[in-house]
Design a protein around this motif. Structure first.
Motif, PDB file in Angstrom:
ATOM      1  N   VAL B 422       0.830  -1.351   0.216  1.00 34.65           N
ATOM      2  CA  VAL B 422      -0.087   0.264  -0.216  1.00 34.65           C
ATOM      3  C   VAL B 422       0.769   1.194  -0.015  1.00 34.65           C
ATOM      4  O   VAL B 422       0.347   2.640  -0.011  1.00 34.65           O
ATOM      5  N   GLN B 423       2.237   0.945   0.712  1.00 33.73           N
ATOM      6  CA  GLN B 423       2.772   2.275   0.287  1.00 33.73           C
ATOM      7  C   GLN B 423       3.277   2.892  -0.587  1.00 33.73           C
ATOM      8  O   GLN B 423       3.626   4.013  -1.444  1.00 33.73           O
ATOM      9  N   HIS B 424       2.888   2.221  -1.911  1.00 37.87           N
ATOM     10  CA  HIS B 424       3.941   1.952  -3.769  1.00 37.87           C
ATOM     11  C   HIS B 424       2.728   3.000  -3.787  1.00 37.87           C
ATOM     12  O   HIS B 424       2.787   4.768  -3.542  1.00 37.87           O
ATOM     13  N   PHE B 425       1.059   2.980  -3.259  1.00 44.92           N
ATOM     14  CA  PHE B 425       0.347   4.352  -3.331  1.00 44.92           C
ATOM     15  C   PHE B 425       0.471   5.014  -2.377  1.00 44.92           C
ATOM     16  O   PHE B 425      -0.480   6.375  -3.116  1.00 44.92           O
ATOM     17  N   LEU B 426       0.379   5.087  -1.468  1.00 42.89           N
ATOM     18  CA  LEU B 426       0.942   6.602  -0.704  1.00 42.89           C
ATOM     19  C   LEU B 426       0.914   6.614  -1.085  1.00 42.89           C
ATOM     20  O   LEU B 426       1.448   8.556  -1.172  1.00 42.89           O
ATOM     21  N   GLY B 427       2.816   6.807  -1.535  1.00 41.11           N
ATOM     22  CA  GLY B 427       3.555   7.019  -1.930  1.00 41.11           C
ATOM     23  C   GLY B 427       3.540   7.807  -3.745  1.00 41.11           C
ATOM     24  O   GLY B 427       3.940  10.143  -4.119  1.00 41.11           O
ATOM     25  N   LEU B 428       2.943   7.749  -4.557  1.00 41.04           N
ATOM     26  CA  LEU B 428       2.166   8.205  -6.182  1.00 41.04           C
ATOM     27  C   LEU B 428       0.843   9.353  -5.247  1.00 41.04           C
ATOM     28  O   LEU B 428       1.299  10.164  -5.903  1.00 41.04           O
ATOM     29  N   MET B 429       0.590   9.061  -4.340  1.00 46.47           N
ATOM     30  CA  MET B 429      -0.509  10.012  -4.023  1.00 46.47           C
ATOM     31  C   MET B 429      -0.152  11.305  -2.994  1.00 46.47           C
ATOM     32  O   MET B 429      -0.815  12.518  -3.009  1.00 46.47           O
ATOM     33  N   GLY B 430       1.947  11.220  -3.204  1.00 51.21           N
ATOM     34  CA  GLY B 430       2.035  12.161  -2.183  1.00 51.21           C
ATOM     35  C   GLY B 430       2.446  12.076  -1.002  1.00 51.21           C
ATOM     36  O   GLY B 430       3.261  13.500  -0.513  1.00 51.21           O
ATOM     37  N   MET B 431       2.593  10.654  -0.796  1.00 53.22           N
ATOM     38  CA  MET B 431       3.229  11.541   1.302  1.00 53.22           C
ATOM     39  C   MET B 431       4.262  11.102   0.902  1.00 53.22           C
ATOM     40  O   MET B 431       4.950  10.935   0.648  1.00 53.22           O
ATOM     41  N   GLN B 432       4.833  12.119   1.543  1.00 52.79           N
ATOM     42  CA  GLN B 432       5.866  12.461   2.215  1.00 52.79           C
ATOM     43  C   GLN B 432       7.226  11.453   3.358  1.00 52.79           C
ATOM     44  O   GLN B 432       6.271  10.928   4.213  1.00 52.79           O
ATOM     45  N   ARG B 433       8.124  10.911   3.047  1.00 53.17           N
ATOM     46  CA  ARG B 433       8.752   9.925   3.789  1.00 53.17           C
ATOM     47  C   ARG B 433       9.240  10.959   5.185  1.00 53.17           C
ATOM     48  O   ARG B 433       9.679  11.717   4.720  1.00 53.17           O
ATOM     49  N   ARG B 434       9.829  10.382   5.978  1.00 51.42           N
ATOM     50  CA  ARG B 434      10.375  11.398   6.586  1.00 51.42           C
ATOM     51  C   ARG B 434       9.495  12.210   7.465  1.00 51.42           C
ATOM     52  O   ARG B 434      10.065  13.137   8.722  1.00 51.42           O
ATOM     53  N   VAL B 435       8.249  12.438   7.391  1.00 55.67           N
ATOM     54  CA  VAL B 435       7.458  13.502   8.155  1.00 55.67           C
ATOM     55  C   VAL B 435       7.015  12.175   9.424  1.00 55.67           C
ATOM     56  O   VAL B 435       6.409  11.545   8.900  1.00 55.67           O
ATOM     57  N   PHE B 436       6.754  12.904  10.557  1.00 55.55           N
ATOM     58  CA  PHE B 436       6.390  12.451  11.741  1.00 55.55           C
ATOM     59  C   PHE B 436       4.510  12.407  11.989  1.00 55.55           C
ATOM     60  O   PHE B 436       4.358  11.218  12.719  1.00 55.55           O
ATOM     61  N   THR B 437       4.252  12.774  10.870  1.00 53.95           N
ATOM     62  CA  THR B 437       2.803  11.980  11.106  1.00 53.95           C
ATOM     63  C   THR B 437       2.465  13.248   9.425  1.00 53.95           C
ATOM     64  O   THR B 437       2.910  13.943   9.255  1.00 53.95           O
ATOM     65  N   TYR B 438       0.852  13.930   9.289  1.00 52.66           N
ATOM     66  CA  TYR B 438      -0.082  13.711   7.728  1.00 52.66           C
ATOM     67  C   TYR B 438      -1.069  14.612   8.487  1.00 52.66           C
ATOM     68  O   TYR B 438      -1.661  14.269   9.492  1.00 52.66           O
ATOM     69  N   LEU B 439      -1.995  14.888   7.597  1.00 51.47           N
ATOM     70  CA  LEU B 439      -3.102  15.964   7.582  1.00 51.47           C
ATOM     71  C   LEU B 439      -4.172  15.077   7.944  1.00 51.47           C
ATOM     72  O   LEU B 439      -3.870  13.541   6.822  1.00 51.47           O
ATOM     73  N   PRO B 440      -5.553  14.754   8.601  1.00 51.70           N
ATOM     74  CA  PRO B 440      -6.623  13.841   7.594  1.00 51.70           C
ATOM     75  C   PRO B 440      -7.260  13.875   6.975  1.00 51.70           C
ATOM     76  O   PRO B 440      -6.693  14.917   6.159  1.00 51.70           O
ATOM     77  N   ASN B 441      -8.067  13.047   5.746  1.00 53.69           N
ATOM     78  CA  ASN B 441      -8.839  13.191   5.024  1.00 53.69           C
ATOM     79  C   ASN B 441      -7.918  12.983   3.610  1.00 53.69           C
ATOM     80  O   ASN B 441      -8.346  14.375   2.958  1.00 53.69           O
ATOM     81  N   GLN B 442      -6.820  12.780   3.702  1.00 58.49           N
ATOM     82  CA  GLN B 442      -6.038  13.182   2.623  1.00 58.49           C
ATOM     83  C   GLN B 442      -5.989  12.017   1.393  1.00 58.49           C
ATOM     84  O   GLN B 442      -5.063  11.452   1.014  1.00 58.49           O
ATOM     85  N   GLN B 443      -7.291  10.376   1.464  1.00 61.38           N
ATOM     86  CA  GLN B 443      -6.981   9.443   1.201  1.00 61.38           C
ATOM     87  C   GLN B 443      -5.841   8.958   1.985  1.00 61.38           C
ATOM     88  O   GLN B 443      -5.372   8.183   1.766  1.00 61.38           O
ATOM     89  N   PHE B 444      -5.004   9.298   3.114  1.00 61.88           N
ATOM     90  CA  PHE B 444      -3.880   8.420   3.371  1.00 61.88           C
ATOM     91  C   PHE B 444      -4.580   7.519   4.925  1.00 61.88           C
ATOM     92  O   PHE B 444      -3.664   6.620   5.370  1.00 61.88           O
ATOM     93  N   ASP B 445      -5.661   7.915   5.355  1.00 64.48           N
ATOM     94  CA  ASP B 445      -6.033   7.591   6.847  1.00 64.48           C
ATOM     95  C   ASP B 445      -6.203   5.913   6.602  1.00 64.48           C
ATOM     96  O   ASP B 445      -5.093   5.565   7.429  1.00 64.48           O
ATOM     97  N   THR B 446      -6.788   5.217   5.498  1.00 59.93           N
ATOM     98  CA  THR B 446      -6.752   3.552   5.776  1.00 59.93           C
ATOM     99  C   THR B 446      -5.475   3.492   5.276  1.00 59.93           C
ATOM    100  O   THR B 446      -5.386   2.164   6.045  1.00 59.93           O
ATOM    101  N   LEU B 447      -4.617   3.319   4.060  1.00 55.29           N
ATOM    102  CA  LEU B 447      -4.069   2.864   3.949  1.00 55.29           C
ATOM    103  C   LEU B 447      -2.661   2.687   4.670  1.00 55.29           C
ATOM    104  O   LEU B 447      -1.807   1.977   5.535  1.00 55.29           O
TER     105      LEU B 447
END
Lengths: 207, 616
Positions: B422-447
């Motif tokens: 699933v991290q492939h898709f997280l990456g393609l959707m734009g989730m950055q590595r090395r950040v300690f958290t992320y905002l909700p509702n960016q489609q990152f939550d479930t994955l």
């Protein structure tokens, strides 16, 4: 002495360093080790080349270097390589006394070289205000040349201990590979110095 | 005490395995903590600083202190047996390599309790790792600890090279060498040419931090890109250093459990050499976005894609080996078969990342994280687990429990793909590595939730393996010489676990897969190449341990040479380099002792050998 005499003339083969598997392994592994050392110095050279013009308003290579001095140091080190060849040749003829003398000459020349380098560094730091922290160029210079100097110092210590060992244990199939390997090491640091002389000093003066 | 002084390669293998297991456990706990922090958006399970320390230590620990020693454990346990040797070329150095590795690793992990772990990422990019941005001692622990551990690795590499070149049994030409020995040989050569580069890099970084040098300080004329070059000219070969032994394991396990010769043996050998060569040529693909310019990017892009060719050769050879074979799905073989598709997936994303323009999109996203975990965890750790299950009976004389082994495989492989696919898709959707958290509702939550659950399943798989090891340890020793019954190579011709001297008589090798060759000829055992005679053994010694303690002390002294302690005595001994000198005196003193007192070892006499033969 009689037993050692028999050992040196009768039992020892022409190339005692390669008489046993341990000895052959040692020589082989030392060639491999020198391969690694070549990468080590290669990286240091690359760093130096990348940073050699970053003088940060400190002294430049052209202002610092005195070629007559470094040329003399080069000569000394090249001669010491020759004397270590004489040492190995003496070993192949099983002449332990000559072997020890040539090793001592090598150590002496190594010490002369080190003295020159210490004098050089001392002058730069005190007279020219050129220290480790002056510039990227100074850091790269002291690291590359200093690493080489540390190798020379280690070689001097190592060969000195070997001379002591030769007094205690004489030339055997155990001590011979050590002598041979230390001579390889000595040639290697000599070759590295030739590169330093060219890349650091000559290029710094004219490049 | 026996374990502190041993120079026996089989015992050193067990030491490497224990130490590797310890660090692997620490790295695994760090991984689980990272995944727990990322389980939901805006989580405050750990702080940002702790998170930086966790990702840095997770990467560093896993690569240098986790998988590396397990690889060395397998190499130590297997290589001398596979080439029909009584020992490695330098038993003393072998032990020295282990102890320096262990003390380097301990030094690095001391950072957790001595005021903050390294926090600049496992790549320690400057200027993040400079004293400006990382003022505590964390990165000093990194530079000094890795330096000491790297020394141990280099020593081990040289030792294996010399062992394989000079100590093969009569008849074992290079082109008859088992594949695991081949890949270990190439890996050792890569260690020899890659580790000195990082040695220099770590020296430069510690000079910058401790002596105030200017290698990477832009203000003093230094260049941060220089660090990237030095780091990756080591770092890229390093990933092949890690994966090649796993290739070797797979090339042993698949033929054994397919009852077929490895397909395309010589092409496997040359593919391995080619991969090693290309591995050194591609370091700048880690630096496409640094701004090296289109020419450099294009060349490194093409060179990187070329690696897919020899790797593809290997994959097809494994498939052709299984084709038409009588496959047995034992636990080592399950891990080996699971390895193949996982590694292909990691390889395909590798080619994607090798394309410089595409990399501008993928760079520093979870796509990259997914890619390298597919290669390093999915493939490499599978390979190591396969090798451990396969050689466990040889190392310890006890079979691992097959049911638990299979259970651990299924937990591991399902958990692994859940975590990282699933991290492939997280990456393609734009989730950055090395950040300690992320905002909700960016489609990152479930994955992210799926990924964390996967990580826990994978951890369970590893735990089952540990339980398996403990359960097995309670069983009595003494499985057969060839417990898998289809063993092909020389290690299966001697008792499990092997006696100190390995081979009573050095065997005569008559072809690839020496034992299989004899089995096919209808012989029950190998033909000896020498008459029975006394065997020379090296004596145990404490010196390697003492030397490593000395280096450890010197390292600590160097790190704290600028520190102001509240205790004036501490300040005095550290600031005047006294601690460094004490450490170096211990190390060089031991070296002097070693050179002054020759150690001729001891002999096992013929009568003793015959007695043991009767007992067995």
């Amino acid at each position: 002495m009689s037993s050692s005499h028999a050992q040196t003339n009768g039992a020892l083969p022409h190339e005692p360093e390669k008489a046993t598997l341990e000895g052959r392994n040692k020589v082989l592994a030392f060639w491999l080790f020198l391969g690694g050392e070549a990468v080590l110095f290669g990286t240091l050279f690359a760093t130096f080349l990348a940073l050699r013009n970053q003088t940060n308003e400190g002294p430049t290579a052209n202002e610092l270097f005195q070629l007559p001095m470094t040329a003399a140091m080069t000569l000394i080190l090249l001669v010491s390589s020759l004397t270590s060849v004489f040492a190995v040749q003496a070993m192949h003829r099983h002449k332990v006394a000559a072997l020890r003398v040539w090793l001592m000459v090598t150590v002496l020349l190594g010490l002369c070289f080190l003295g020159g380098e210490i004098y050089e560094f001392y002058e730069y730091v005190h007279a020219e205000k050129f220290g480790m922290t002056t510039s990227a160029f100074s850091s790269a210079f002291y690291t590359l040349v200093g690493f080489h100097g540390a190798h020379v110092a280690f070689g001097v210590l190592w060969i000195s201990i070997l001379i002591g060992q030769l007094y205690k244990k004489n030339l055997t199939v155990v001590t011979a590979p050590k002598v041979y390997v230390s001579a390889m090491y000595w040639h290697f640091i000599d070759v590295v110095w030739v590169f330093i002389f060219t890349v650091v000093y000559l290029l710094g003066k004219v490049g | 005490m026996d374990w502190l002084t041993t120079v026996d390669h089989k015992k050193i293998a067990i030491l490497y395995l224990l130490a590797g297991g310890l660090f692997f456990g620490i790295g695994g706990i760090e991984a689980v903590l990272i995944r727990l922090q990322l389980i939901k958006p805006m989580n405050d399970f750990v702080s940002a600083q702790t998170f930086n320390e966790l990702i840095t230590m997770h990467g560093t620990t896993m690569i240098f202190l986790g998988v590396m020693p397990v690889i060395f454990a397998l190499m130590n346990a297997v290589i001398p047996l596979q080439i029909g040797a009584r020992d490695v070329a330098f038993p003393f150095l072998n032990s020295l390599g282990f102890w320096t590795f262990l003390f380097g690793g301990l030094l690095l992990n001391l950072s957790w309790i001595m005021g903050g772990a390294p926090d600049a990422g496992w790549t320690a990019y400057t200027p993040l790792s400079s004293t400006t941005y990382s003022p505590n001692h964390g990165v000093d622990f990194y530079t000094v600890g890795l330096q000491i551990a790297g020394l141990g690795t280099l020593i081990g590499g040289i030792n294996f090279l010399a062992t394989i070149i000079t100590m093969r049994a009569p008849g074992m030409s290079f082109m008859r060498m088992p594949m695991f020995t081949w890949t270990s040989f190439i890996t050792s050569a890569m260690i020899l040419f890659a580790f000195p580069a990082v040695t220099v890099g770590l020296v430069l970084l510690s000079f910058d931090r401790i002596l105030g040098a200017n290698f990477f300080e832009v203000a003093g004329g230094g260049s941060p890109v220089l660090w990237q070059h030095i780091f990756w000219i080591f770092g890229h070969p390093e990933v092949y250093i890690l994966i090649l032994p796993a290739f070797g394991v797979i090339s042993e396990v698949i033929p054994t459990f397919s009852r077929k010769r490895l397909f395309g043996y010589s092409s496997m050998v040359f593919a391995t050499i080619l991969i090693a060569f290309l591995g050194f040529m591609v370091w700048a693909h880690h630096m496409f976005t640094t701004g090296l310019g289109p020419v450099a990017n294009a060349l490194f892009s093409i060179a990187t894609m070329l690696i897919a060719v020899p790797t593809g050769i290997k994959i097809f050879n494994w498939l052709f080996t299984m084709w038409g074979g009588q496959i047995r799905f034992t636990s080592p073989n399950l891990f080996a078969i699971g390895f193949i598709p996982t590694f292909v997936m990691g390889g395909v994303t590798g080619v994607m990342l090798a394309s410089a323009p595409a990399d501008y999109q993928f760079h520093d996203t979870y796509f990259v994280v997914a890619h390298f975990h597919y290669v390093i965890v999915g493939a490499l750790v599978s390979g190591l687990l396969s090798g451990l299950h396969y050689w466990w009976p040889k190392m310890f004389g006890r079979m691992l429990n097959e049911t638990l082994g299979k259970l651990s495989f299924w937990f591991f492989i399902i958990g692994f793909h859940m975590t990282f696919f699933v991290q492939h898709f997280l990456g393609l959707m734009g989730m950055q590595r090395r950040v300690f958290t992320y905002l909700p509702n960016q489609q990152f939550d479930t994955l992210n939730l799926v990924s964390t659950i996967g990580a826990i399943l994978m951890g369970t798989g590893v735990l089952i393996f540990l339980i398996n090891a403990f359960v097995t340890a309670a069983k009595p020793k003494g499985v057969a010489d060839d417990p898998w019954e289809d063993g092909r190579t020389l290690e299966w011709t001697i008792p499990s676990p092997p006696p100190e001297y390995n081979f009573k008589q050095i065997p005569l090798v008559r072809g690839i897969d020496a034992l299989w060759k004899e089995k096919m000829a209808g012989n029950k055992s190998m033909t000896p190449a020498e008459p029975l005679g006394p065997i020379h053994m090296p004596s145990p010694t404490i010196l390697p341990f003492v030397m490593s303690v000395g280096i450890f002390i010197a390292g600590l002294g160097f790190m704290f040479s600028k520190e102001q302690f509240s205790n004036s005595f501490m300040s005095f001994i550290f600031n005047n380099w006294i601690v460094v000198i004490i450490g170096l005196v211990i190390t060089f003193g031991s070296m002097l002792l070693r050179s002054l007192y020759d150690d001729h070892g001891w002999h096992i006499e013929v009568e003793e050998l015959e007695e043991e033969g009767v007992k067995a």
